[in-house]
Design an enzyme around this catalytic site. Structure first.
Site, PDB file in Angstrom:
ATOM      1  N   SER A 222       0.805  -1.221   0.000  1.00 62.39           N
ATOM      2  CA  SER A 222       0.000   0.000   0.000  1.00 62.39           C
ATOM      3  C   SER A 222       0.841   1.276   0.000  1.00 62.39           C
ATOM      4  O   SER A 222       0.638   2.155  -0.839  1.00 62.39           O
ATOM      5  CB  SER A 222      -0.951  -0.006   1.202  1.00 62.39           C
ATOM      6  OG  SER A 222      -0.233  -0.149   2.419  1.00 62.39           O
ATOM      7  N   ASP A 223       1.785   1.401   0.946  1.00 67.38           N
ATOM      8  CA  ASP A 223       2.540   2.652   1.022  1.00 67.38           C
ATOM      9  C   ASP A 223       3.505   2.817  -0.155  1.00 67.38           C
ATOM     10  O   ASP A 223       3.745   3.935  -0.616  1.00 67.38           O
ATOM     11  CB  ASP A 223       3.271   2.789   2.358  1.00 67.38           C
ATOM     12  CG  ASP A 223       4.104   1.587   2.726  1.00 67.38           C
ATOM     13  OD1 ASP A 223       4.102   0.599   1.967  1.00 67.38           O
ATOM     14  OD2 ASP A 223       4.749   1.619   3.791  1.00 67.38           O
ATOM     15  N   CYS A 224       4.025   1.708  -0.663  1.00 69.74           N
ATOM     16  CA  CYS A 224       4.899   1.783  -1.840  1.00 69.74           C
ATOM     17  C   CYS A 224       4.098   2.215  -3.064  1.00 69.74           C
ATOM     18  O   CYS A 224       4.588   2.977  -3.909  1.00 69.74           O
ATOM     19  CB  CYS A 224       5.554   0.430  -2.099  1.00 69.74           C
ATOM     20  SG  CYS A 224       6.643  -0.118  -0.772  1.00 69.74           S
TER      21      CYS A 224
END
Length: 288
Positions: A222-224
């Site tokens: 998700s954060d990548c």
């Protein structure tokens, strides 16, 4: 991902007879001549207090005991054990294909490779491809060979480096080549398709996501994905860089939104799929 291959090795009761090197390791780790005197089942739930952040629940201990009694008294039903072994191996092989034999990390990489060795007697193409990917995790330091905890942080590092360079504003022209290369890497690292049959293996969609390291690794995070998307949006204002297709940005937004849990938080790899009661049967105690 780790318990899957562990269950296959245990289920098949695969054991290596050993050699001089193995004997030396046993003596080094446990003391000379001590290994053969240890009843490892007595220490099934033991661990160092420093690592015991989430002790096994009473339910987990009871489940362990029931499984142990089943193995000792009734043995195992060949047809049931055979079906389960085949099912587990199928999931292991999906993970191998999904990540191009890199696997999500070095622990399940090593055990998955061992499972493939036993399943094919070391003769399969899959086992050969596993061997070729060992070097993704190894690097040589001044004091010897090391194994890293992931196959790298290429996308993560490049995304932050690029965002920093794009803050240079009127000095951007000094780093045109570097920005173009970074943009090209980020564009090429986005996962563009879902692996066929991914839902049957309880996997999340990967089309549109960015991984932590490389597209070859492929696990959607998700954060990548958020950082990769942000870079693409920032690059749309840079004249000397080509823009990525809007459809790919839309896919990235879909992935991010799909990874939000019901409580409002975002999962790293995949959504929360069970209730809090599932934690009662979590045997991992090293994570708080």
């Amino acid at each position: 991902m780790v318990f899957l291959p562990m269950s296959y090795i245990y289920g098949g009761k695969y054991v290596y007879d050993g050699d001089d090197l193995i004997d030396q390791l046993k003596d080094e780790l446990y003391g000379e001549g001590v290994y053969d005197t240890i009843r490892f089942s007595d220490y099934r739930l033991e661990g160092n207090d420093i690592d015991d952040h989430s002790p096994p629940s009473w339910y987990m201990k009871a489940a362990f005991q029931m499984c142990s009694i089943y193995e000792k008294l009734s043995g195992w039903i060949p047809k049931v054990r055979g079906y389960c072994m085949d099912k587990v191996l199928d999931h292991i092989r999906f993970e191998d294909r999904f990540t191009n034999y890199i696997c999500i990390g070095p622990v399940n990489k090593a055990i998955n490779m061992l499972c493939e060795f036993y399943a094919s007697d070391g003769q399969s193409l899959a086992f050969q491809q596993h061997q070729e990917r060992i070097y993704d995790y190894l690097w040589l330091s001044r004091d010897g060979m090391k194994m890293q905890g992931y196959n790298g942080s290429q996308l993560w590092d490049t995304a932050f480096m690029l965002q920093a360079m794009l803050e240079l504003d009127q000095h951007l022209f000094r780093f045109e080549s570097e920005i173009e290369k970074a943009a090209d890497f980020i564009y090429n690292t986005q996962v563009l398709e879902n692996l066929p049959g991914y839902k049957s293996y309880y996997r999340h969609q990967s089309q549109g996501a960015w991984p932590f390291s490389t597209r070859t690794h492929g696990w959607p995070i998700s954060d990548c994905t958020a950082e990769g998307l942000r870079c693409c949006l920032l690059l749309r204002d840079i004249e000397f860089v080509d823009n990525v297709e809007i459809s790919r940005l839309e896919d990235a937004v879909d992935v991010i939104l799909s990874l939000q849990n019901a409580d409002g938080g975002w999962a790293s790899y995949e959504n929360k799929r069970g209730g809090d009661w599932v934690e009662l049967f979590n045997p991992v105690s090293c994570f708080g």
